[in-house]
Design a protein around this motif. Structure first.
Motif, PDB file in Angstrom:
ATOM      1  N   VAL A 159       7.116   2.943  -8.517  1.00 17.95           N
ATOM      2  CA  VAL A 159       6.279   4.104  -8.236  1.00 17.95           C
ATOM      3  C   VAL A 159       5.990   4.891  -9.506  1.00 17.95           C
ATOM      4  CG1 VAL A 159       6.178   6.313  -7.006  1.00 17.95           C
ATOM      5  CG2 VAL A 159       7.022   4.273  -5.840  1.00 17.95           C
ATOM      6  N   GLU A 160       7.011   5.092 -10.336  1.00 11.87           N
ATOM      7  CA  GLU A 160       6.848   5.900 -11.544  1.00 11.87           C
ATOM      8  C   GLU A 160       5.845   5.269 -12.507  1.00 11.87           C
ATOM      9  OE1 GLU A 160       9.501   7.788 -15.224  1.00 11.87           O
ATOM     10  OE2 GLU A 160      10.485   6.702 -13.590  1.00 11.87           O
ATOM     11  N   GLU A 161       5.973   3.969 -12.745  1.00  9.42           N
ATOM     12  CA  GLU A 161       5.050   3.298 -13.677  1.00  9.42           C
ATOM     13  C   GLU A 161       3.618   3.324 -13.160  1.00  9.42           C
ATOM     14  OE1 GLU A 161       6.024  -0.648 -14.826  1.00  9.42           O
ATOM     15  OE2 GLU A 161       7.931  -0.098 -15.745  1.00  9.42           O
ATOM     16  N   ILE A 162       3.450   3.072 -11.869  1.00  7.52           N
ATOM     17  CA  ILE A 162       2.100   3.053 -11.294  1.00  7.52           C
ATOM     18  C   ILE A 162       1.484   4.443 -11.362  1.00  7.52           C
ATOM     19  CG2 ILE A 162       0.772   2.625  -9.192  1.00  7.52           C
ATOM     20  CD1 ILE A 162       3.041   0.509  -8.511  1.00  7.52           C
ATOM     21  N   ALA A 163       2.294   5.466 -11.062  1.00  6.68           N
ATOM     22  CA  ALA A 163       1.798   6.846 -11.157  1.00  6.68           C
ATOM     23  C   ALA A 163       1.396   7.175 -12.587  1.00  6.68           C
ATOM     24  CB  ALA A 163       2.871   7.821 -10.674  1.00  6.68           C
ATOM     25  N   GLU A 164       2.215   6.788 -13.562  1.00  6.45           N
ATOM     26  CA  GLU A 164       1.904   7.053 -14.971  1.00  6.45           C
ATOM     27  C   GLU A 164       0.605   6.354 -15.379  1.00  6.45           C
ATOM     28  OE1 GLU A 164       5.322   5.799 -17.144  1.00  6.45           O
ATOM     29  OE2 GLU A 164       6.498   7.590 -16.671  1.00  6.45           O
ATOM     30  N   ALA A 165       0.403   5.146 -14.871  1.00  3.13           N
ATOM     31  CA  ALA A 165      -0.841   4.417 -15.190  1.00  3.13           C
ATOM     32  C   ALA A 165      -2.062   5.153 -14.619  1.00  3.13           C
ATOM     33  CB  ALA A 165      -0.764   2.984 -14.643  1.00  3.13           C
TER      34      ALA A 165
ATOM     35  N   VAL B  78       0.825  -1.204   0.000  1.00  3.06           N
ATOM     36  CA  VAL B  78       0.000   0.000   0.000  1.00  3.06           C
ATOM     37  C   VAL B  78       0.865   1.262   0.000  1.00  3.06           C
ATOM     38  CG1 VAL B  78      -1.851   1.226   1.216  1.00  3.06           C
ATOM     39  CG2 VAL B  78      -1.818  -1.272   1.187  1.00  3.06           C
ATOM     40  N   LYS B  79       2.056   1.179   0.581  1.00  2.00           N
ATOM     41  CA  LYS B  79       2.949   2.351   0.611  1.00  2.00           C
ATOM     42  C   LYS B  79       3.353   2.790  -0.794  1.00  2.00           C
ATOM     43  CE  LYS B  79       4.928   1.388   5.167  1.00  2.00           C
ATOM     44  NZ  LYS B  79       6.186   1.080   5.903  1.00  2.00           N
ATOM     45  N   THR B  80       3.680   1.838  -1.644  1.00  2.00           N
ATOM     46  CA  THR B  80       3.998   2.189  -3.030  1.00  2.00           C
ATOM     47  C   THR B  80       2.799   2.829  -3.714  1.00  2.00           C
ATOM     48  OG1 THR B  80       5.745   0.544  -3.304  1.00  2.00           O
ATOM     49  CG2 THR B  80       4.585   1.218  -5.300  1.00  2.00           C
ATOM     50  N   MET B  81       1.604   2.308  -3.446  1.00  2.00           N
ATOM     51  CA  MET B  81       0.387   2.879  -4.014  1.00  2.00           C
ATOM     52  C   MET B  81       0.219   4.337  -3.591  1.00  2.00           C
ATOM     53  SD  MET B  81      -3.559   1.658  -3.420  1.00  2.00           S
ATOM     54  CE  MET B  81      -3.173  -0.039  -3.838  1.00  2.00           C
ATOM     55  N   ILE B  82       0.429   4.601  -2.311  1.00  2.00           N
ATOM     56  CA  ILE B  82       0.280   5.965  -1.800  1.00  2.00           C
ATOM     57  C   ILE B  82       1.320   6.895  -2.420  1.00  2.00           C
ATOM     58  CG2 ILE B  82       0.487   7.382   0.287  1.00  2.00           C
ATOM     59  CD1 ILE B  82      -0.674   4.922   1.827  1.00  2.00           C
ATOM     60  N   GLN B  83       2.554   6.432  -2.526  1.00  2.00           N
ATOM     61  CA  GLN B  83       3.608   7.255  -3.136  1.00  2.00           C
ATOM     62  C   GLN B  83       3.298   7.539  -4.601  1.00  2.00           C
ATOM     63  OE1 GLN B  83       6.794   4.554  -2.059  1.00  2.00           O
ATOM     64  NE2 GLN B  83       7.609   6.021  -0.580  1.00  2.00           N
ATOM     65  N   ALA B  84       2.807   6.522  -5.319  1.00  2.00           N
ATOM     66  CA  ALA B  84       2.450   6.716  -6.727  1.00  2.00           C
ATOM     67  C   ALA B  84       1.296   7.699  -6.855  1.00  2.00           C
ATOM     68  CB  ALA B  84       2.087   5.371  -7.366  1.00  2.00           C
TER      69      ALA B  84
ATOM     70  N   SER C 212     -10.250 -12.181 -27.660  1.00  2.00           N
ATOM     71  CA  SER C 212     -10.200 -11.000 -28.527  1.00  2.00           C
ATOM     72  C   SER C 212     -10.839  -9.778 -27.876  1.00  2.00           C
ATOM     73  CB  SER C 212     -10.924 -11.308 -29.846  1.00  2.00           C
ATOM     74  OG  SER C 212     -12.270 -11.666 -29.595  1.00  2.00           O
ATOM     75  N   PHE C 213     -10.905  -9.766 -26.549  1.00  2.00           N
ATOM     76  CA  PHE C 213     -11.575  -8.663 -25.865  1.00  2.00           C
ATOM     77  C   PHE C 213     -10.736  -7.391 -25.815  1.00  2.00           C
ATOM     78  CE2 PHE C 213     -13.682 -12.403 -23.878  1.00  2.00           C
ATOM     79  CZ  PHE C 213     -14.968 -12.121 -24.310  1.00  2.00           C
ATOM     80  N   GLY C 214      -9.436  -7.511 -25.952  1.00  2.00           N
ATOM     81  CA  GLY C 214      -8.558  -6.342 -25.865  1.00  2.00           C
ATOM     82  C   GLY C 214      -8.144  -6.062 -24.431  1.00  2.00           C
ATOM     83  N   ASP C 215      -7.335  -5.026 -24.264  1.00  2.00           N
ATOM     84  CA  ASP C 215      -6.805  -4.686 -22.949  1.00  2.00           C
ATOM     85  C   ASP C 215      -7.902  -4.127 -22.050  1.00  2.00           C
ATOM     86  OD1 ASP C 215      -4.316  -5.440 -23.854  1.00  2.00           O
ATOM     87  OD2 ASP C 215      -3.719  -3.406 -24.409  1.00  2.00           O
ATOM     88  N   ALA C 216      -7.782  -4.433 -20.758  1.00  2.00           N
ATOM     89  CA  ALA C 216      -8.768  -3.967 -19.781  1.00  2.00           C
ATOM     90  C   ALA C 216      -8.091  -3.178 -18.663  1.00  2.00           C
ATOM     91  CB  ALA C 216      -9.535  -5.154 -19.200  1.00  2.00           C
ATOM     92  N   GLY C 217      -6.973  -2.549 -19.002  1.00  2.00           N
ATOM     93  CA  GLY C 217      -6.260  -1.766 -18.005  1.00  2.00           C
ATOM     94  C   GLY C 217      -4.783  -1.730 -18.302  1.00  2.00           C
ATOM     95  N   ILE C 218      -3.978  -1.538 -17.258  1.00  2.00           N
ATOM     96  CA  ILE C 218      -2.527  -1.362 -17.391  1.00  2.00           C
ATOM     97  C   ILE C 218      -1.823  -2.234 -16.359  1.00  2.00           C
ATOM     98  CG2 ILE C 218      -0.621   0.293 -17.243  1.00  2.00           C
ATOM     99  CD1 ILE C 218      -2.644   2.492 -18.001  1.00  2.00           C
ATOM    100  N   VAL C 219      -0.779  -2.936 -16.802  1.00  2.00           N
ATOM    101  CA  VAL C 219       0.055  -3.752 -15.914  1.00  2.00           C
ATOM    102  C   VAL C 219       1.386  -3.037 -15.709  1.00  2.00           C
ATOM    103  CG1 VAL C 219       1.212  -5.977 -15.605  1.00  2.00           C
ATOM    104  CG2 VAL C 219      -1.028  -5.882 -16.706  1.00  2.00           C
ATOM    105  N   THR C 220       1.862  -2.992 -14.464  1.00  2.00           N
ATOM    106  CA  THR C 220       3.131  -2.341 -14.143  1.00  2.00           C
ATOM    107  C   THR C 220       4.064  -3.329 -13.458  1.00  2.00           C
ATOM    108  OG1 THR C 220       2.621  -1.640 -11.878  1.00  2.00           O
ATOM    109  CG2 THR C 220       1.785  -0.245 -13.666  1.00  2.00           C
TER     110      THR C 220
ATOM    111  N   ALA D 194      -2.659  -2.934 -12.247  1.00  2.00           N
ATOM    112  CA  ALA D 194      -2.162  -3.991 -11.369  1.00  2.00           C
ATOM    113  C   ALA D 194      -0.697  -4.267 -11.656  1.00  2.00           C
ATOM    114  CB  ALA D 194      -2.976  -5.272 -11.532  1.00  2.00           C
ATOM    115  N   THR D 195       0.012  -4.682 -10.624  1.00  2.00           N
ATOM    116  CA  THR D 195       1.387  -5.124 -10.805  1.00  2.00           C
ATOM    117  C   THR D 195       1.402  -6.494 -11.478  1.00  2.00           C
ATOM    118  OG1 THR D 195       1.227  -5.776  -8.469  1.00  2.00           O
ATOM    119  CG2 THR D 195       2.486  -3.801  -8.971  1.00  2.00           C
TER     120      THR D 195
END
Length: 203
Positions: free
Chosen positions: A189-195, A70-76, A176-184, A160-161
């Motif tokens: 922290v940087e990738e999660i924040a960008e997502a 959760v700390k990484t989530m808060i920082q992101a 064939s549904f396509g992407d449903a979000g972003i994986v990091t 999600a990580t």
């Protein structure tokens, strides 16, 4: 020893089956039994009230414990909010499993001077999920997270990580549904924040 003596070995997703085989489990013993949820109870949930419409809500449904990072989530979120000012983070779930870690999370929010972070405690997910614009999971270990499945049932994209079956759930496995979000990556922290910024701006 367990693989040798078992009649049947179960797992949640195909990559787990592959790992079990690498560890010596005979393929014919393995049964893939994915997690399931009751879609009917999550597909038509109440949305935001008038006050909440000013926010872009990111919802984390979890136990506030170290494995959920959760700390990484808060920082992101701190970095993301500097770019998307109306972003709001909802951390939904019990805080009494590891009270020391939970206190550290509360203190991190205070130290960063963060606004718009809500710790709800235990909830009925149906009362909150419809009000979210996205779900977020920053765990360092998972299987096949129910929170992502529940979010999908409520038509919410996920961040999600890359742990457990998160990649397969979000990017698909032979469908064939396509992407449903972003994986990091884990603890990035940087990738999660960008997502969070990307999905926030697309909302």
């Amino acid at each position: 020893l367990a693989y040798d003596t078992a009649d049947v070995v179960t797992c949640l997703f195909d990559h787990a089956r592959e790992l079990q085989m690498e560890l010596g489990c005979p393929e014919e013993k393995i049964r893939v039994t994915p997690n399931g949820i009751l879609v009917e109870g999550l597909s038509d949930l109440p949305g935001k009230n008038e006050e909440e419409k000013q926010y872009i809500n990111a919802g984390a449904i979890l136990r506030v414990t170290p494995i959920k990072d959760v700390k990484t989530m808060i920082q992101a979120f701190d970095f993301a909010k500097k770019q998307v000012e109306n972003l709001k983070l909802w951390i939904m779930g019990p805080t009494d499993e590891d009270e020391k870690y939970a206190r550290e999370c509360f203190e991190l929010v205070e130290t960063l001077g963060l606004k718009d972070v809500v710790f709800t405690g235990r909830i009925d997910v149906r009362e909150y999920l419809g009000r979210m614009d996205m779900t977020i999971l920053t765990s360092i270990s998972e299987g096949q997270p129910l929170t992502i499945l529940e979010g999908f049932a409520a038509h919410k994209p996920a961040i999600a990580t890359d742990v457990g079956n998160c990649y397969g759930l979000i990017h698909g496995e032979g469908d064939s549904f396509g992407d449903a979000g972003i994986v990091t990556h884990i603890m990035n922290v940087e990738e999660i924040a960008e997502a969070m910024v990307k999905l926030g701006r697309e909302t």
